[in-house]
Design a protein around this motif. Structure first.
Motif, PDB file in Angstrom:
ATOM      1  N   TYR A 120      64.174   8.887  -9.829  1.00  0.00           N
ATOM      2  CA  TYR A 120      63.651   8.230 -10.672  1.00  0.00           C
ATOM      3  C   TYR A 120      62.743   7.121  -9.949  1.00  0.00           C
ATOM      4  O   TYR A 120      63.164   6.375  -9.383  1.00  0.00           O
ATOM      5  N   ASP A 121      61.237   7.309 -10.040  1.00  0.00           N
ATOM      6  CA  ASP A 121      60.490   6.545  -9.030  1.00  0.00           C
ATOM      7  C   ASP A 121      60.186   5.137  -9.701  1.00  0.00           C
ATOM      8  O   ASP A 121      59.843   4.913 -10.865  1.00  0.00           O
ATOM      9  N   THR A 122      60.377   3.902  -9.172  1.00  0.00           N
ATOM     10  CA  THR A 122      59.934   2.606  -9.760  1.00  0.00           C
ATOM     11  C   THR A 122      59.251   1.826  -8.553  1.00  0.00           C
ATOM     12  O   THR A 122      59.143   2.158  -7.487  1.00  0.00           O
ATOM     13  N   ASP A 123      58.421   1.069  -8.985  1.00  0.00           N
ATOM     14  CA  ASP A 123      57.625  -0.029  -8.256  1.00  0.00           C
ATOM     15  C   ASP A 123      58.449  -1.437  -8.775  1.00  0.00           C
ATOM     16  O   ASP A 123      58.767  -1.576  -9.718  1.00  0.00           O
ATOM     17  N   ILE A 124      58.419  -2.460  -7.773  1.00  0.00           N
ATOM     18  CA  ILE A 124      58.788  -3.619  -7.830  1.00  0.00           C
ATOM     19  C   ILE A 124      57.899  -4.837  -7.945  1.00  0.00           C
ATOM     20  O   ILE A 124      57.137  -4.798  -6.516  1.00  0.00           O
ATOM     21  N   VAL A 125      57.582  -5.885  -8.524  1.00  0.00           N
ATOM     22  CA  VAL A 125      56.977  -6.853  -8.466  1.00  0.00           C
ATOM     23  C   VAL A 125      57.696  -8.136  -7.898  1.00  0.00           C
ATOM     24  O   VAL A 125      58.542  -8.557  -8.699  1.00  0.00           O
ATOM     25  N   PHE A 126      57.582  -8.520  -6.679  1.00  0.00           N
ATOM     26  CA  PHE A 126      58.610  -9.382  -6.255  1.00  0.00           C
ATOM     27  C   PHE A 126      57.881 -10.897  -6.363  1.00  0.00           C
ATOM     28  O   PHE A 126      58.799 -12.077  -5.950  1.00  0.00           O
ATOM     29  N   SER A 127      56.841 -11.023  -6.459  1.00  0.00           N
ATOM     30  CA  SER A 127      56.090 -12.425  -6.483  1.00  0.00           C
ATOM     31  C   SER A 127      56.463 -13.431  -7.643  1.00  0.00           C
ATOM     32  O   SER A 127      55.790 -14.343  -7.913  1.00  0.00           O
ATOM     33  N   ARG A 128      57.309 -13.202  -8.778  1.00  0.00           N
ATOM     34  CA  ARG A 128      57.507 -14.144  -9.676  1.00  0.00           C
ATOM     35  C   ARG A 128      58.516 -15.138  -9.153  1.00  0.00           C
ATOM     36  O   ARG A 128      59.242 -14.878  -8.324  1.00  0.00           O
ATOM     37  N   PRO A 129      58.725 -16.328  -9.877  1.00  0.00           N
ATOM     38  CA  PRO A 129      59.229 -17.353  -9.517  1.00  0.00           C
ATOM     39  C   PRO A 129      60.718 -17.321  -9.378  1.00  0.00           C
ATOM     40  O   PRO A 129      61.366 -17.938  -8.464  1.00  0.00           O
ATOM     41  N   ASN A 130      61.351 -16.542 -10.494  1.00  0.00           N
ATOM     42  CA  ASN A 130      62.785 -16.509 -10.411  1.00  0.00           C
ATOM     43  C   ASN A 130      63.488 -15.292 -11.025  1.00  0.00           C
ATOM     44  O   ASN A 130      64.462 -15.132 -11.506  1.00  0.00           O
ATOM     45  N   TYR A 131      62.584 -14.190 -11.092  1.00  0.00           N
ATOM     46  CA  TYR A 131      62.952 -12.866 -11.482  1.00  0.00           C
ATOM     47  C   TYR A 131      62.005 -11.847 -10.608  1.00  0.00           C
ATOM     48  O   TYR A 131      60.865 -12.051 -10.270  1.00  0.00           O
ATOM     49  N   CYS A 132      62.258 -10.540 -11.035  1.00  0.00           N
ATOM     50  CA  CYS A 132      61.451  -9.300 -10.555  1.00  0.00           C
ATOM     51  C   CYS A 132      61.037  -8.578 -11.500  1.00  0.00           C
ATOM     52  O   CYS A 132      61.890  -8.308 -12.482  1.00  0.00           O
ATOM     53  N   LYS A 133      59.834  -7.889 -11.596  1.00  0.00           N
ATOM     54  CA  LYS A 133      59.553  -7.019 -12.593  1.00  0.00           C
ATOM     55  C   LYS A 133      59.611  -5.612 -11.961  1.00  0.00           C
ATOM     56  O   LYS A 133      59.016  -5.161 -11.089  1.00  0.00           O
ATOM     57  N   ILE A 134      60.690  -4.528 -12.487  1.00  0.00           N
ATOM     58  CA  ILE A 134      60.696  -3.285 -11.848  1.00  0.00           C
ATOM     59  C   ILE A 134      60.078  -2.473 -12.922  1.00  0.00           C
ATOM     60  O   ILE A 134      60.408  -2.320 -14.266  1.00  0.00           O
ATOM     61  N   ASP A 135      58.976  -1.978 -12.289  1.00  0.00           N
ATOM     62  CA  ASP A 135      57.881  -1.063 -13.248  1.00  0.00           C
ATOM     63  C   ASP A 135      58.715   0.447 -13.528  1.00  0.00           C
ATOM     64  O   ASP A 135      58.810   1.103 -12.577  1.00  0.00           O
ATOM     65  N   LEU A 136      59.075   0.705 -14.537  1.00  0.00           N
ATOM     66  CA  LEU A 136      59.537   1.912 -15.128  1.00  0.00           C
ATOM     67  C   LEU A 136      58.652   3.054 -15.541  1.00  0.00           C
ATOM     68  O   LEU A 136      58.991   4.306 -15.615  1.00  0.00           O
ATOM     69  N   MET A 137      57.156   2.655 -15.455  1.00  0.00           N
ATOM     70  CA  MET A 137      56.367   3.818 -15.863  1.00  0.00           C
ATOM     71  C   MET A 137      55.107   3.566 -14.950  1.00  0.00           C
ATOM     72  O   MET A 137      54.177   2.834 -15.345  1.00  0.00           O
ATOM     73  N   VAL A 138      55.481   3.840 -13.592  1.00  0.00           N
ATOM     74  CA  VAL A 138      54.379   3.661 -12.738  1.00  0.00           C
ATOM     75  C   VAL A 138      52.993   4.088 -12.878  1.00  0.00           C
ATOM     76  O   VAL A 138      51.977   3.799 -12.360  1.00  0.00           O
ATOM     77  N   ALA A 139      53.001   5.361 -13.638  1.00  0.00           N
ATOM     78  CA  ALA A 139      51.692   6.166 -13.798  1.00  0.00           C
ATOM     79  C   ALA A 139      51.026   5.452 -15.006  1.00  0.00           C
ATOM     80  O   ALA A 139      49.952   5.674 -15.238  1.00  0.00           O
ATOM     81  N   ASN A 140      51.633   4.709 -15.682  1.00  0.00           N
ATOM     82  CA  ASN A 140      51.243   4.261 -17.013  1.00  0.00           C
ATOM     83  C   ASN A 140      50.548   2.639 -16.482  1.00  0.00           C
ATOM     84  O   ASN A 140      51.433   1.682 -16.477  1.00  0.00           O
ATOM     85  N   GLN A 141      49.204   2.611 -16.847  1.00  0.00           N
ATOM     86  CA  GLN A 141      48.631   1.435 -16.644  1.00  0.00           C
ATOM     87  C   GLN A 141      48.195   0.736 -17.823  1.00  0.00           C
ATOM     88  O   GLN A 141      47.487   1.382 -18.726  1.00  0.00           O
ATOM     89  N   ARG A 142      48.398  -0.645 -18.035  1.00  0.00           N
ATOM     90  CA  ARG A 142      48.047  -1.510 -19.159  1.00  0.00           C
ATOM     91  C   ARG A 142      46.744  -1.993 -19.099  1.00  0.00           C
ATOM     92  O   ARG A 142      46.210  -2.425 -19.988  1.00  0.00           O
ATOM     93  N   GLY A 143      46.078  -2.075 -17.903  1.00  0.00           N
ATOM     94  CA  GLY A 143      44.756  -2.615 -17.974  1.00  0.00           C
ATOM     95  C   GLY A 143      44.761  -3.978 -18.215  1.00  0.00           C
ATOM     96  O   GLY A 143      45.819  -4.818 -17.747  1.00  0.00           O
ATOM     97  N   ASP A 144      43.968  -4.658 -19.008  1.00  0.00           N
ATOM     98  CA  ASP A 144      43.875  -6.061 -19.411  1.00  0.00           C
ATOM     99  C   ASP A 144      44.807  -6.541 -20.339  1.00  0.00           C
ATOM    100  O   ASP A 144      45.586  -7.535 -20.367  1.00  0.00           O
ATOM    101  N   ASN A 145      45.147  -5.282 -21.050  1.00  0.00           N
ATOM    102  CA  ASN A 145      45.988  -5.648 -22.324  1.00  0.00           C
ATOM    103  C   ASN A 145      47.442  -5.626 -21.718  1.00  0.00           C
ATOM    104  O   ASN A 145      48.178  -4.565 -21.644  1.00  0.00           O
ATOM    105  N   LEU A 146      48.321  -6.767 -21.042  1.00  0.00           N
ATOM    106  CA  LEU A 146      49.508  -6.736 -20.787  1.00  0.00           C
ATOM    107  C   LEU A 146      50.705  -6.666 -21.448  1.00  0.00           C
ATOM    108  O   LEU A 146      51.866  -6.808 -20.944  1.00  0.00           O
ATOM    109  N   PHE A 147      50.615  -6.802 -22.776  1.00  0.00           N
ATOM    110  CA  PHE A 147      51.760  -6.657 -23.612  1.00  0.00           C
ATOM    111  C   PHE A 147      52.088  -5.274 -24.071  1.00  0.00           C
ATOM    112  O   PHE A 147      51.277  -4.080 -23.797  1.00  0.00           O
ATOM    113  N   MET A 148      53.216  -5.220 -24.855  1.00  0.00           N
ATOM    114  CA  MET A 148      53.677  -3.895 -24.949  1.00  0.00           C
ATOM    115  C   MET A 148      52.802  -3.090 -25.908  1.00  0.00           C
ATOM    116  O   MET A 148      52.215  -3.466 -26.894  1.00  0.00           O
TER     117      MET A 148
END
Length: 288
Positions: A120-148
């Motif tokens: 299962y391929d994931t990407d990680i955003v490391f730049s947050r102050p006290n957590y990381c975001k693990i992208d579970l759907m790397v092929a799915n881009q939200r564009g400007d609408n970053l909410f679910m």
């Protein structure tokens, strides 16, 4: 709604504005009269200060209005009030470098476990102050609408199933907590379908810290508050969206509203209003 609230807590992206790049004029116009009346407004968002009204939200209000505005940002990381028109961090949960390194290692281990065990391929955003975001759907881009988005829930379920991840999101959250124990770190793991977010705090910490301050300063009780968001809906049985974390032991006596149109289970006590951003801004206007 006839009840008048002394404090209103609300998500930003998808609730007060459509996206981080969308104009904020309608939101701030609805906020100004309430702040002038002394109603406490608290923005509760997973993002950072720079992404709220372009990082200059203080420029839209007078010093007197800003005395009643609060920001709880970064998924529990920072809580802001305003002094003499300037933002001030009155509480935070920022780890030292060693603890932050642990969080990064935990998330990388989760990433590797998903790759090695499930391909299962994931990407990680490391730049947050006290957590990381693990992208579970790397092929799915939200564009400007970053909410679910409404189609993401089924997409995630299908993706997990295809890779043989039994137990779905519950498995991922359990994996996060167990991996944290390997580093003697208690982690909070939440998910908005696209991202698994792993760190040391959540929106619950933002809400509780601001509520404690308002209770101490102004005697505000949970019953005097309402809490608005667009990500309450259940992602899986017993696992709800990020705004559900605004409902804590301290705030449970308040009123909770969801402006999302998505169908599904909500936490106990959350009323689905629908209507998106327009519905929330109409509520603010009616409060005046």
């Amino acid at each position: 709604m006839r009840k008048k609230y002394k404090a209103i807590f609300f998500d930003w992206d998808g609730t007060a504005v459509m996206s981080r790049k969308a104009p904020v004029e309608k939101a701030v116009q609805a906020m100004r009269p309430l702040l002038t009346k002394g109603v406490k407004l608290a923005v509760i968002s997973g993002t950072t200060y720079e992404n709220i009204a372009g990082g200059v939200i203080e420029s839209y209000f007078t010093k007197e209005q800003l005395n009643h505005l609060y920001l709880g940002l970064g998924r529990g990381a920072y809580n802001y009030s305003f002094t003499d028109g300037k933002p001030v961090v009155f509480s935070h949960r920022i780890p030292d470098k060693a603890e932050l390194n642990k969080i990064h290692k935990i998330c990388f281990d989760i990433h590797m476990e998903l790759k090695n065990k499930y391909d299962y391929d994931t990407d990680i955003v490391f730049s947050r102050p006290n957590y990381c975001k693990i992208d579970l759907m790397v092929a799915n881009q939200r564009g400007d609408n970053l909410f679910m988005q409404s189609d993401e829930l089924e997409g995630l379920r299908q993706c997990l199933k295809e890779h043989g991840v039994q137990g779905g999101l519950e498995t991922l959250i359990s994996l996060s907590k167990e991996t944290g124990k390997c580093y003697d770190t208690s982690v909070e793991a939440t998910c908005d379908a696209k991202y698994l977010e792993v760190g040391i705090s959540s929106k619950s910490n933002n809400v509780d810290d601001i509520f404690d301050l308002l209770h101490e300063k102004d005697g505000i009780r949970a019953e005097d508050c309402s809490f608005w968001g667009d990500e309450y809906v259940g992602i899986e049985k017993g696992i709800f969206g990020s705004d559900s974390f605004m409902r804590t032991l301290k705030t449970a006596g308040g009123d909770f509203f969801d402006v999302s149109q998505m169908q599904g289970e909500r936490p106990e006590g959350v009323k689905q209003i629908g209507g998106g951003v327009d519905a929330f801004l109409k509520f603010l206007q009616e409060q005046v």
